[in-house]
Enzyme design. Structure first.
Site, PDB file in Angstrom:
ATOM      1  N   LYS A 103      -2.616  -1.840   7.757  1.00 36.43           N
ATOM      2  CA  LYS A 103      -3.784  -1.207   8.383  1.00 36.43           C
ATOM      3  C   LYS A 103      -3.857  -1.810   9.724  1.00 36.43           C
ATOM      4  O   LYS A 103      -3.724  -2.706  10.029  1.00 36.43           O
ATOM      5  CB  LYS A 103      -5.001  -1.639   7.447  1.00 36.43           C
ATOM      6  CG  LYS A 103      -5.284  -0.882   6.223  1.00 36.43           C
ATOM      7  CD  LYS A 103      -6.406  -1.011   5.596  1.00 36.43           C
ATOM      8  CE  LYS A 103      -6.545  -0.353   4.267  1.00 36.43           C
ATOM      9  NZ  LYS A 103      -8.004  -0.540   3.644  1.00 36.43           N
ATOM     10  N   HIS A 148      -1.605   2.603  -6.233  1.00 33.87           N
ATOM     11  CA  HIS A 148      -2.641   1.468  -6.086  1.00 33.87           C
ATOM     12  C   HIS A 148      -2.563   0.813  -7.312  1.00 33.87           C
ATOM     13  O   HIS A 148      -3.058  -0.623  -7.051  1.00 33.87           O
ATOM     14  CB  HIS A 148      -3.931   2.290  -5.918  1.00 33.87           C
ATOM     15  CG  HIS A 148      -4.839   1.430  -4.866  1.00 33.87           C
ATOM     16  ND1 HIS A 148      -4.560   1.037  -3.640  1.00 33.87           N
ATOM     17  CD2 HIS A 148      -6.306   1.204  -5.057  1.00 33.87           C
ATOM     18  CE1 HIS A 148      -5.446   0.397  -3.055  1.00 33.87           C
ATOM     19  NE2 HIS A 148      -6.541   0.376  -3.793  1.00 33.87           N
ATOM     20  N   TYR A 190      -9.837 -10.225  -6.825  1.00 37.66           N
ATOM     21  CA  TYR A 190      -8.882 -10.542  -7.900  1.00 37.66           C
ATOM     22  C   TYR A 190      -9.105 -11.916  -8.626  1.00 37.66           C
ATOM     23  O   TYR A 190      -8.819 -12.102  -9.894  1.00 37.66           O
ATOM     24  CB  TYR A 190      -7.549 -10.700  -7.120  1.00 37.66           C
ATOM     25  CG  TYR A 190      -6.974  -9.417  -6.691  1.00 37.66           C
ATOM     26  CD1 TYR A 190      -6.537  -8.298  -7.710  1.00 37.66           C
ATOM     27  CD2 TYR A 190      -7.224  -9.057  -5.178  1.00 37.66           C
ATOM     28  CE1 TYR A 190      -6.295  -7.063  -7.066  1.00 37.66           C
ATOM     29  CE2 TYR A 190      -6.857  -8.044  -4.962  1.00 37.66           C
ATOM     30  CZ  TYR A 190      -6.324  -6.719  -5.856  1.00 37.66           C
ATOM     31  OH  TYR A 190      -5.736  -5.749  -5.443  1.00 37.66           O
ATOM     32  N   ARG A 239       0.005  -1.864  -7.048  1.00 39.74           N
ATOM     33  CA  ARG A 239      -0.380  -2.913  -5.980  1.00 39.74           C
ATOM     34  C   ARG A 239      -1.445  -4.010  -6.537  1.00 39.74           C
ATOM     35  O   ARG A 239      -1.274  -5.185  -6.324  1.00 39.74           O
ATOM     36  CB  ARG A 239      -1.046  -2.292  -4.762  1.00 39.74           C
ATOM     37  CG  ARG A 239      -1.343  -3.312  -3.599  1.00 39.74           C
ATOM     38  CD  ARG A 239      -2.061  -2.542  -2.748  1.00 39.74           C
ATOM     39  NE  ARG A 239      -2.898  -3.104  -1.530  1.00 39.74           N
ATOM     40  CZ  ARG A 239      -2.706  -4.028  -0.661  1.00 39.74           C
ATOM     41  NH1 ARG A 239      -1.335  -4.406  -0.529  1.00 39.74           N
ATOM     42  NH2 ARG A 239      -3.443  -4.531   0.306  1.00 39.74           N
ATOM     43  N   HIS A 260      -4.271  -8.686   3.707  1.00 45.49           N
ATOM     44  CA  HIS A 260      -5.738  -8.473   3.735  1.00 45.49           C
ATOM     45  C   HIS A 260      -6.252  -9.568   4.945  1.00 45.49           C
ATOM     46  O   HIS A 260      -5.617 -10.752   5.163  1.00 45.49           O
ATOM     47  CB  HIS A 260      -6.415  -9.260   2.423  1.00 45.49           C
ATOM     48  CG  HIS A 260      -6.390  -8.198   1.420  1.00 45.49           C
ATOM     49  ND1 HIS A 260      -6.753  -8.636   0.122  1.00 45.49           N
ATOM     50  CD2 HIS A 260      -6.189  -6.990   1.386  1.00 45.49           C
ATOM     51  CE1 HIS A 260      -6.553  -7.559  -0.702  1.00 45.49           C
ATOM     52  NE2 HIS A 260      -6.257  -6.578  -0.033  1.00 45.49           N
ATOM     53  N   ARG A 282       0.725  -1.249  -0.030  1.00 45.76           N
ATOM     54  CA  ARG A 282       0.009  -0.063  -0.194  1.00 45.76           C
ATOM     55  C   ARG A 282       1.039   1.308   0.189  1.00 45.76           C
ATOM     56  O   ARG A 282       2.098   1.131   0.419  1.00 45.76           O
ATOM     57  CB  ARG A 282      -0.904   0.038   1.195  1.00 45.76           C
ATOM     58  CG  ARG A 282      -1.620  -1.018   1.226  1.00 45.76           C
ATOM     59  CD  ARG A 282      -2.803  -1.258   2.772  1.00 45.76           C
ATOM     60  NE  ARG A 282      -3.626  -2.331   2.858  1.00 45.76           N
ATOM     61  CZ  ARG A 282      -3.524  -3.315   3.545  1.00 45.76           C
ATOM     62  NH1 ARG A 282      -2.329  -3.301   4.126  1.00 45.76           N
ATOM     63  NH2 ARG A 282      -4.258  -4.194   3.525  1.00 45.76           N
TER      64      ARG A 282
END
Length: 312
Positions: free
Chosen positions: A183, A252, A287, A255, A278, A159
């Site tokens: 995150k 982005h 994806y 990524r 994730h 990210r």
């Protein structure tokens, strides 16, 4: 007594009068624009017609199940999720008004959710576009820094915030890993090798000439401090134009390209989930749609029974 709506559909006055009072409230007390008032009117009268067609003659008879039927009808009519959400919002506001006037005790639309909006599929670069973008061989320290950032983003699927937060001490050339903070301040280690490692190494040789003496950041600006989000976005977009890449370049997108290309090569969704950081596999599953599109295009182009007539 019955009153005609603006669409020339007959509504019982028991439904229409409350609507008219609400329109006056929007105009005189809320001071909404004429355009917004018209939108409310269009949405509410459409729903009133539907409810009346289902046997509703009083607003007090509407409960959550009736509201859900309105949502279902919108979906059957092919309405977008965003349009249904707008319609529900209008209905909630109207029922709040009736509660304010003491005509209702509870808002039956409050607990009803609109259909979830379909998430747009992330756009990615193809392998040739990535190669074209990363053919940066200038000796300028900032160009070396930029290629190192792009190689690292594409090579590790980072990210933007993760890239910027990397400190020099987080880079492990011997272990082949980089420590990043994702995150929720969650730490993870990502593989680090190949061209990404090569260009980060080249950048570290140039970094000391630019970085402030006490700066810990791996990537710094020409002023010597940690590079900003906006600067990275701007530089990558500029490199996309300079390298004549047809697609707009963003952090982005690099990524997304990493995730798509790894999935296409490995078919290992769990591995991609771990690499991207994730928390839930459902986030990574988007994806698989991209991968399926890629396979479907290959099938349409190659399978003799899938080709359109007239194409050879």
């Amino acid at each position: 007594m019955q009153i005609m709506t603006s669409s020339q559909i007959v509504l019982p006055s028991s439904l229409q009068k409350s609507l008219e009072r609400f329109y006056e409230y929007l105009r005189s007390e809320k001071g909404l624009s004429l355009h917004t008032q018209r939108n409310y009117k269009q949405q509410l009268e459409t729903m009133a017609v539907h409810l009346n067609g289902m046997g509703i003659n009083e607003w007090q008879d509407v409960d959550a199940s009736w509201v859900r039927q309105l949502v279902s009808k919108g979906r059957r009519d092919g309405m977008k999720a965003s349009s249904i959400s707008t319609r529900l919002s209008s209905l909630r506001s109207f029922f709040d008004f009736l509660i304010l006037r003491g005509e209702l005790e509870a808002n039956p639309a409050k607990g009803v959710s609109a259909p979830r909006k379909r998430r747009p599929l992330p756009k990615n670069l193809d392998v040739d576009e990535v190669g074209q973008l990363l053919e940066v061989n200038e000796d300028d320290p900032l160009a070396i820094r930029d290629r190192a950032m792009m190689e690292l983003m594409y090579g590790a699927g980072l990210r933007l915030a993760e890239l910027i937060s990397i400190n020099v001490k987080d880079v492990g050339f011997h272990s082949g890993e980089i420590r990043v903070i994702g995150k929720g301040d969650k730490e993870r280690k990502v593989p680090f090798s190949g061209l990404a490692a090569e260009w980060v190494g080249k950048w570290l040789k140039e970094r000391s000439a630019l970085a402030n003496a006490d700066e810990k950041a791996l990537f710094v600006s020409k002023l010597g401090g940690r590079i900003s989000h906006r600067s990275v976005q701007k530089r990558m977009a500029e490199w996309g134009q300079k390298q004549a890449v047809a697609s707009h370049i963003s952090p982005h997108k690099l990524r997304h390209s990493f995730a798509t290309h790894v999935l296409e090569s490995s078919n290992n969704l769990r591995a991609v989930q771990e690499l991207l950081g994730h928390e839930n596999i459902s986030t990574t599953q988007i994806y698989t749609h991209l991968d399926f599109q890629h396979l479907a295009q290959a099938y349409d182009a190659a399978h003799p029974r899938a080709r359109k007539k007239g194409k050879k």
